[in-house]
Motif scaffolding. Sequence first.
Motif, PDB file in Angstrom:
ATOM      1  N   PHE A 262     -65.916 -10.712  56.276  1.00 11.16           N
ATOM      2  CA  PHE A 262     -65.420 -11.378  55.077  1.00 11.16           C
ATOM      3  C   PHE A 262     -66.620 -11.936  54.329  1.00 11.16           C
ATOM      4  O   PHE A 262     -67.386 -12.716  54.880  1.00 11.16           O
ATOM      5  CB  PHE A 262     -64.440 -12.496  55.463  1.00 11.16           C
TER       6      PHE A 262
ATOM      7  N   ALA B 290     -57.563 -20.822  56.304  1.00  6.63           N
ATOM      8  CA  ALA B 290     -56.771 -20.470  55.129  1.00  6.63           C
ATOM      9  C   ALA B 290     -57.517 -20.738  53.822  1.00  6.63           C
ATOM     10  O   ALA B 290     -57.077 -20.304  52.759  1.00  6.63           O
ATOM     11  CB  ALA B 290     -55.461 -21.251  55.131  1.00  6.63           C
TER      12      ALA B 290
ATOM     13  N   PHE C 117     -58.715 -17.575  51.433  1.00  7.44           N
ATOM     14  CA  PHE C 117     -57.645 -16.951  50.663  1.00  7.44           C
ATOM     15  C   PHE C 117     -57.138 -17.890  49.571  1.00  7.44           C
ATOM     16  O   PHE C 117     -56.902 -17.470  48.445  1.00  7.44           O
ATOM     17  CB  PHE C 117     -56.488 -16.556  51.588  1.00  7.44           C
TER      18      PHE C 117
ATOM     19  N   ILE D 267     -59.705 -18.174  46.583  1.00  8.87           N
ATOM     20  CA  ILE D 267     -59.759 -16.955  45.772  1.00  8.87           C
ATOM     21  C   ILE D 267     -58.491 -16.813  44.930  1.00  8.87           C
ATOM     22  O   ILE D 267     -58.555 -16.511  43.734  1.00  8.87           O
ATOM     23  CB  ILE D 267     -60.003 -15.726  46.661  1.00  8.87           C
ATOM     24  N   PHE D 268     -57.321 -17.045  45.530  1.00 13.09           N
ATOM     25  CA  PHE D 268     -56.082 -16.956  44.754  1.00 13.09           C
ATOM     26  C   PHE D 268     -55.992 -18.073  43.721  1.00 13.09           C
ATOM     27  O   PHE D 268     -55.434 -17.866  42.644  1.00 13.09           O
ATOM     28  CB  PHE D 268     -54.859 -16.964  45.675  1.00 13.09           C
TER      29      PHE D 268
ATOM     30  N   LEU E 226     -50.252 -20.847  49.655  1.00 13.22           N
ATOM     31  CA  LEU E 226     -51.473 -20.905  50.456  1.00 13.22           C
ATOM     32  C   LEU E 226     -51.991 -22.334  50.564  1.00 13.22           C
ATOM     33  O   LEU E 226     -52.535 -22.729  51.605  1.00 13.22           O
ATOM     34  CB  LEU E 226     -52.534 -19.987  49.848  1.00 13.22           C
TER      35      LEU E 226
ATOM     36  N   GLU F  62     -52.590 -24.347  53.987  1.00 12.27           N
ATOM     37  CA  GLU F  62     -53.847 -25.011  54.289  1.00 12.27           C
ATOM     38  C   GLU F  62     -53.629 -26.481  54.640  1.00 12.27           C
ATOM     39  O   GLU F  62     -54.283 -27.013  55.533  1.00 12.27           O
ATOM     40  CB  GLU F  62     -54.797 -24.890  53.098  1.00 12.27           C
TER      41      GLU F  62
END
Length: 173
Positions: A55, A67, A70, A73-74, A121, A125
């Motif tokens: 990654f 978490a 992800f 980035i989202f 997400l 988290e």
Amino acid sequence: MASNANAHRSMASALLFLNLIMYVVVAIIAGWAINYSIDESENSLEGVSPPVRLFPIYFPMAMGNLATGFFVIFALVTGVVGIATSLTGLRDVSEGLPANMMSAASSALVAWTLTLLAMGLACKEISVSWRSASLRTLEAFTIILAGTQLLCATSLHAGTHAVILGTPIGGRV
């Protein structure tokens, strides 16, 4: 009926402007978090197993948990799409044509679904472990944006309906 359409348009404009500011904050914080993780990943990857090295962005445990990558980035993608949606939505609402209102409403739904993904997400988290203050701020903005973007999309859809009902055939509002 025209005053009802104007009320929906003014409420949608206010929500679009509020969301624009909040999406800019989300994009700034998420961009900073990605930059920080890229700068710190060289130091934090020493002695780490090979799957983590695959990654490209590794978030050190001092900043987040598994978490975090992800989510950040989202959140960045959500922020950029939300900024574009809010800017084009403000332009579309100011014109007030039914087609423009429908375009703004559909764009708001796309931004809302991306915001919901980032919010999910963020909730994951939160449930995993402790995070730094900057990530908690990003999580809070994302969760709040999920609600305000839903209100904005609802207002745009109601405004579209009001504009369509108040528009004579072939005429402007």
